[in-house]
Design an enzyme around this catalytic site. Structure first.
Site, PDB file in Angstrom:
ATOM      1  CG  HIS A 115      -2.149  -0.823   1.069  1.00  0.00           C
ATOM      2  ND1 HIS A 115      -2.111  -2.186   0.876  1.00  0.00           N
ATOM      3  CD2 HIS A 115      -3.471  -0.484   1.083  1.00  0.00           C
ATOM      4  CE1 HIS A 115      -3.347  -2.653   0.778  1.00  0.00           C
ATOM      5  NE2 HIS A 115      -4.187  -1.649   0.897  1.00  0.00           N
ATOM      6  CG  HIS A 174       2.475  -3.243   6.423  1.00  0.00           C
ATOM      7  ND1 HIS A 174       3.280  -4.200   5.837  1.00  0.00           N
ATOM      8  CD2 HIS A 174       1.476  -2.991   5.535  1.00  0.00           C
ATOM      9  CE1 HIS A 174       2.784  -4.501   4.641  1.00  0.00           C
ATOM     10  NE2 HIS A 174       1.696  -3.792   4.445  1.00  0.00           N
TER      11      HIS A 174
END
Length: 355
Positions: A115, A174
């Protein structure tokens, strides 16, 4: 790495505890950074405004995501939501509790963040494209305006990147170092394509060759390491084991799903740009009209939203990959050729009636 991961967990806990009120905004920013938005939102807008920028955007997104896949296979990055469950650094099984969300349980390796990388590369392309219009201004007042525009756009760029990064850390998909790596990797890929003009004149044959190279290299890399008893899909079982809700596991987040989606988009772009429909509509006299471009943008965005309503069946993995490739190819083909051709034909018919 344990020290890096444990400090990352502390940051995630801090965000989840102290910034709970911003949960909706952070979830929204995570969706903003979704690489799939490049094909369904950013590309339709920019291609009709500037075909050079739109073409570059697809190339940057596809090659950037391909590098992201290779880096993930090389770096073997863990994701926070499963790492805290398996690490041995916490005594007496006192592992931290990280909250999970419906978009947390991605199945691929975590480093670098896809992303963050996708968001930074596509926004880098958009910002540099916008600034290219102002850099030609010569008089003194215009130079001042260019500097203000430069400061404003790059501020927006970094606000969006930081927001996307924080959102990915907040949902525990993440670690902080993974999103930072993703941002700068995306910028490097986008900057490289600032010096690659050949993509603007690439033939359909070149698109096919590029697709084949990307697919064969990725598949060959996977098979060679599998022969060496290294499983590059090691992250999928971990995601399935530690995801709080099995319904949050999505085959669309597996490594090969992203690869197939990107190869489809690049093939669709090549097919569209080298088609007669594109030459007839986007190279004709109507292509310079603002009304033509606005109609193309509106029709493209509306059509792609209809495409997104089509849910690909996931019960058979190979069927999913085939249909995903076809759907991904259809999206740029629609934007580049089908919609402009239909709008061009409609405008031509209207003009004939008026005459």
């Amino acid at each position: 790495m344990d020290l890096l991961h444990s400090n990352g967990v502390l940051i995630i806990q801090h965000l989840q505890r102290d910034y709970r009120a911003y949960q909706d905004f952070l979830n929204f920013m995570s969706h903003v950074g979704d690489p799939r938005n490049i094909f369904s939102i950013y590309f339709p807008l920019w291609f009709q405004l500037n075909q050079v920028v739109g073409t570059k955007m697809i190339w940057v997104a596809v090659i950037g995501d391909w590098f992201n896949l290779i880096f993930k296979w090389i770096l073997f990055g863990h994701r926070p939501y499963w790492w805290v469950q398996e690490t041995m650094i916490y005594p007496n099984q006192s592992s931290p509790c990280l909250e999970q969300f419906p978009i947390t349980c991605e199945t691929g390796p975590g480093s670098p963040s896809g992303h963050a990388m996708g968001s930074s590369c596509v926004w880098y392309v958009m910002v540099t494209a916008a600034l290219s219009y102002t850099v030609r201004w010569k008089d003194k007042s215009a130079v001042t305006l260019h500097r203000l525009t430069w400061s404003f756009l790059w501020s927006i760029f970094w606000i969006i990147q930081i927001s996307v990064c924080i959102s990915r850390v907040f949902i525990a998909t993440h670690f902080p170092h993974q999103v930072i790596l993703g941002v700068f990797a995306g910028i490097l890929v986008a900057e490289a394509f600032e010096h690659t003009p050949a993509i603007q004149t690439a033939s359909l044959r070149m698109y096919i060759k590029t697709n084949l190279f990307l697919f064969i290299f990725a598949l060959g890399f996977y098979l060679v390491l599998k022969l060496l008893d290294i499983d590059l899909l090691w992250s999928v079982p971990k995601a399935k084991k530690w995801c709080a809700n099995p319904e949050w596991i999505n085959i669309d987040t597996t490594p090969f799903a992203g690869l197939v989606r990107n190869l489809g988009a690049l093939f669709g772009l090549g097919l569209g740009i080298n088609s007669e429909m594109f030459i007839t509509s986007c190279k004709g006299k109507n292509s310079c009209k603002i009304s033509f471009r606005i109609l193309c943008i509106a029709a493209s965005l509306a059509t792609l939203q209809l495409y997104n309503l089509f849910k690909i069946p996931t019960h058979t993995e190979y069927l999913f990959y085939i249909l995903s490739f076809c759907k991904s190819a259809a999206m740029p083909l629609t934007v580049v050729a089908l919609v402009p051709y239909c709008v061009h034909s409609l405008m031509r018919t209207t003009e004939k009636k008026l005459n």
